[in-house]
Structure formats: C-alpha cells, structure tokens
Design an enzyme around this catalytic site. Sequence first.
Site, PDB file in Angstrom:
ATOM      1  N   GLY A   1      -3.697 -10.925  23.986  1.00 61.24           N
ATOM      2  CA  GLY A   1      -3.346 -10.493  25.345  1.00 61.24           C
ATOM      3  C   GLY A   1      -1.909 -10.049  25.548  1.00 61.24           C
ATOM      4  O   GLY A   1      -1.442  -9.987  26.684  1.00 61.24           O
TER       5      GLY A   1
ATOM      6  N   ASN B   1      -0.580  -7.030  25.212  1.00 59.47           N
ATOM      7  CA  ASN B   1      -0.523  -5.768  25.962  1.00 59.47           C
ATOM      8  C   ASN B   1      -0.835  -6.009  27.441  1.00 59.47           C
ATOM      9  O   ASN B   1      -0.212  -5.417  28.323  1.00 59.47           O
ATOM     10  CB  ASN B   1      -1.485  -4.739  25.353  1.00 59.47           C
ATOM     11  CG  ASN B   1      -0.871  -4.030  24.166  1.00 59.47           C
ATOM     12  OD1 ASN B   1      -0.009  -3.179  24.315  1.00 59.47           O
ATOM     13  ND2 ASN B   1      -1.280  -4.426  22.956  1.00 59.47           N
TER      14      ASN B   1
ATOM     15  N   ARG C   1     -26.495  -5.326  23.052  1.00 59.88           N
ATOM     16  CA  ARG C   1     -25.481  -4.568  23.792  1.00 59.88           C
ATOM     17  C   ARG C   1     -25.960  -4.202  25.191  1.00 59.88           C
ATOM     18  O   ARG C   1     -25.212  -4.247  26.159  1.00 59.88           O
ATOM     19  CB  ARG C   1     -25.096  -3.296  23.023  1.00 59.88           C
ATOM     20  CG  ARG C   1     -23.966  -2.534  23.707  1.00 59.88           C
ATOM     21  CD  ARG C   1     -23.683  -1.187  23.091  1.00 59.88           C
ATOM     22  NE  ARG C   1     -23.582  -1.277  21.652  1.00 59.88           N
ATOM     23  CZ  ARG C   1     -22.522  -1.774  21.022  1.00 59.88           C
ATOM     24  NH1 ARG C   1     -21.503  -2.228  21.711  1.00 59.88           N
ATOM     25  NH2 ARG C   1     -22.487  -1.822  19.722  1.00 59.88           N
TER      26      ARG C   1
ATOM     27  N   MET D   1     -12.460  -6.057  21.753  1.00 59.54           N
ATOM     28  CA  MET D   1     -13.018  -5.866  20.412  1.00 59.54           C
ATOM     29  C   MET D   1     -14.479  -5.426  20.385  1.00 59.54           C
ATOM     30  O   MET D   1     -15.084  -5.357  19.315  1.00 59.54           O
ATOM     31  CB  MET D   1     -12.844  -7.154  19.584  1.00 59.54           C
ATOM     32  CG  MET D   1     -11.387  -7.526  19.323  1.00 59.54           C
ATOM     33  SD  MET D   1     -10.398  -6.135  18.692  1.00 59.54           S
ATOM     34  CE  MET D   1     -11.023  -6.065  17.011  1.00 59.54           C
TER      35      MET D   1
ATOM     36  N   ILE E   1     -17.342  -2.410  21.219  1.00 58.43           N
ATOM     37  CA  ILE E   1     -17.427  -0.966  21.473  1.00 58.43           C
ATOM     38  C   ILE E   1     -18.263  -0.767  22.735  1.00 58.43           C
ATOM     39  O   ILE E   1     -19.355  -1.340  22.863  1.00 58.43           O
ATOM     40  CB  ILE E   1     -18.069  -0.264  20.257  1.00 58.43           C
ATOM     41  CG1 ILE E   1     -17.135  -0.400  19.045  1.00 58.43           C
ATOM     42  CG2 ILE E   1     -18.363   1.208  20.561  1.00 58.43           C
ATOM     43  CD1 ILE E   1     -17.739   0.069  17.734  1.00 58.43           C
TER      44      ILE E   1
ATOM     45  N   HIS F   1      -4.617   2.103  20.884  1.00 58.04           N
ATOM     46  CA  HIS F   1      -5.007   1.990  19.468  1.00 58.04           C
ATOM     47  C   HIS F   1      -3.731   2.018  18.616  1.00 58.04           C
ATOM     48  O   HIS F   1      -2.853   2.849  18.852  1.00 58.04           O
ATOM     49  CB  HIS F   1      -5.932   3.160  19.094  1.00 58.04           C
ATOM     50  CG  HIS F   1      -6.419   3.065  17.690  1.00 58.04           C
ATOM     51  ND1 HIS F   1      -7.414   2.184  17.316  1.00 58.04           N
ATOM     52  CD2 HIS F   1      -6.031   3.691  16.554  1.00 58.04           C
ATOM     53  CE1 HIS F   1      -7.622   2.294  16.013  1.00 58.04           C
ATOM     54  NE2 HIS F   1      -6.805   3.197  15.533  1.00 58.04           N
TER      55      HIS F   1
ATOM     56  N   GLU G   1     -17.199   8.774  24.203  1.00 59.77           N
ATOM     57  CA  GLU G   1     -18.273   8.145  23.423  1.00 59.77           C
ATOM     58  C   GLU G   1     -17.952   8.048  21.931  1.00 59.77           C
ATOM     59  O   GLU G   1     -18.558   7.263  21.220  1.00 59.77           O
ATOM     60  CB  GLU G   1     -19.587   8.890  23.652  1.00 59.77           C
ATOM     61  CG  GLU G   1     -20.119   8.608  25.048  1.00 59.77           C
ATOM     62  CD  GLU G   1     -21.328   9.432  25.396  1.00 59.77           C
ATOM     63  OE1 GLU G   1     -22.188   9.605  24.520  1.00 59.77           O
ATOM     64  OE2 GLU G   1     -21.394   9.929  26.537  1.00 59.77           O
TER      65      GLU G   1
HETATM   66  C1  GRF Z   1      -3.194  -4.244  19.614  1.00 62.87           C
HETATM   67  O1  GRF Z   1      -2.644  -3.973  18.355  1.00 62.87           O
HETATM   68  C2  GRF Z   1      -3.961  -3.052  20.135  1.00 62.87           C
HETATM   69  O2  GRF Z   1      -3.410  -1.832  19.745  1.00 62.87           O
HETATM   70  C3  GRF Z   1      -5.308  -3.226  19.478  1.00 62.87           C
HETATM   71  O3  GRF Z   1      -5.532  -4.617  19.485  1.00 62.87           O
HETATM   72  C4  GRF Z   1      -4.285  -5.308  19.518  1.00 62.87           C
HETATM   73  C5  GRF Z   1      -4.322  -6.200  20.719  1.00 62.87           C
HETATM   74  O4  GRF Z   1      -3.188  -7.031  20.811  1.00 62.87           O
HETATM   75  N1  GRF Z   1      -6.316  -2.441  20.167  1.00 62.87           N
HETATM   76  P1  GRF Z   1      -2.938  -7.870  22.130  1.00 62.87           P
HETATM   77  O5  GRF Z   1      -4.204  -8.721  22.343  1.00 62.87           O
HETATM   78  O6  GRF Z   1      -2.695  -6.932  23.251  1.00 62.87           O
HETATM   79  O7  GRF Z   1      -1.748  -8.735  21.828  1.00 62.87           O
END
Ligand code: GRF
Length: 210
Positions: free
Chosen positions: A15, A17, A74, A99, A101, A118, A151
């Site tokens: 978490g 980000n 899904r 995580m 899709i 990403h 998509e």
């Molecule tokens: C980050 O490296 C992001 O680019 C990728 O997953 C990671 C998530 O990190 N999609 P965090 O959970 O935000 O610390």
Amino acid sequence: MGIENKLVILASGRGSNFAAIANAIADGSIPNARIIALISNNADAGAIGIAKRLGIAVRIIHSKNFRQSGQFDRIGYEKELSAVLKELQPNWILLAGYMLILGKEIIQQWANKIVNIHPSLLPAFRGLRAQKQAIEAGVSKSGCTVHFVTEELDDGPIIAQNTVEVLGTDTEETLSQRLLPIEHHTYVEAVSKLCSRSCVIRNGCVEWLA
Ligand code: GRF
C-alpha cells in the site's frame, strides 16, 4: 475550486502507492480529490492498516473465498466488486498494487476511469516482476508508467512515466527499492492531473485539454 473527484483505491499488498496518494491529497498536492474507499481482495494487505489509520473506509472482498481447487471464479468475484463500485460511484478507480486482473465487463463499465501503475516503462516489460525483467534484459534505464486500464494486460493510454537508471550491480530488490519513490511521485503527478484537468483519448494516446 473545481468539482471534488471521488477516488477508490484497489490494493492487494503493502500500500505504499496508496499512502503516497493519500498524503498528497492531505498536503494539497492533489487538488479537488477525496479517497472514498480502499477496496482490497486480501484481508492481510498492509494497505488496510494505512486506510484505518487515515480514517478511510475499507471494503474487503476476499478473493480466497472465490478460489476452489485451484480455480478462480472471476465472474463471481467481479460481480461483488462491480456491486461495490456501483454503490460508491467513484470518478476514478486507482489500482495500486492490485494483484488481480480485471475482467472485460468491469473495464468496459468503467472505461477510461480505471488507472494502474506498472513498474516499467511500458510497453516494455509487461506482466509480473517487471524490475527483474528489466535487469535480465540488460537495459540501462527503466522506470514506471501510470496508464488507463484496457482489456490488454499492462497496456492502455499512458498518463505519466518517469525513468530510473539501472545499475550493473542492481538486483531486483535494489532496483525496486530505488524505483518505489519515483512510482509514488509519478502516481501523484498523474492523479493530480486527472483531478484538475480534462483529457480525451485519441488514437490510443491521452491528450490534455486546456
Ligand atoms: C508497485 O511496484 C506497483 O508498481 C506494482 O505493485 C507494487 C505495489 O506496491 N503494480 P505498493 O503496494 O503500492 O507499495
């Protein structure tokens, strides 16, 4: 002051980000925005603790309840996710280390409203362990990309990118560590733009209007 943008964050893990975006709203670097909920598929996600400390509502949709003998339902999972999103009515859905899709129904329902980060310079190194892929390819520069979700996996119009140097001595861990603060900055920059300006997507590219 512009109209308030309601943000929903989807996160499965640490978490950081998510925390960067929440802090940037608090200190005014992202204007006109409020995080209305964190949605996680993982009850052990570090992001949940962050949300609770910040007083942000948490919705957990346990993906493990939809897994049976190695198969992931899904459609069942996304039915629940879809109902929660419909109830919340966000302006932007921000994937931050989410995580799973997303299926095409949700992506179509929320077209050009779902954003992802990403850890590579897309279109290079899509998929898992992008930092490892970059090291193995021997590139001297990598980076991160914030993009609209389409998509195709890790595809879609690019909103913001920033680079990091890849050193000869780098491991997946050291590169990921050095890239992380750049990710935070890039995600904040992208969300701030989305919340304060208008854009259109033309020929697969984001065009910013005045
Ligand atoms: C980050 O490296 C992001 O680019 C990728 O997953 C990671 C998530 O990190 N999609 P965090 O959970 O935000 O610390």
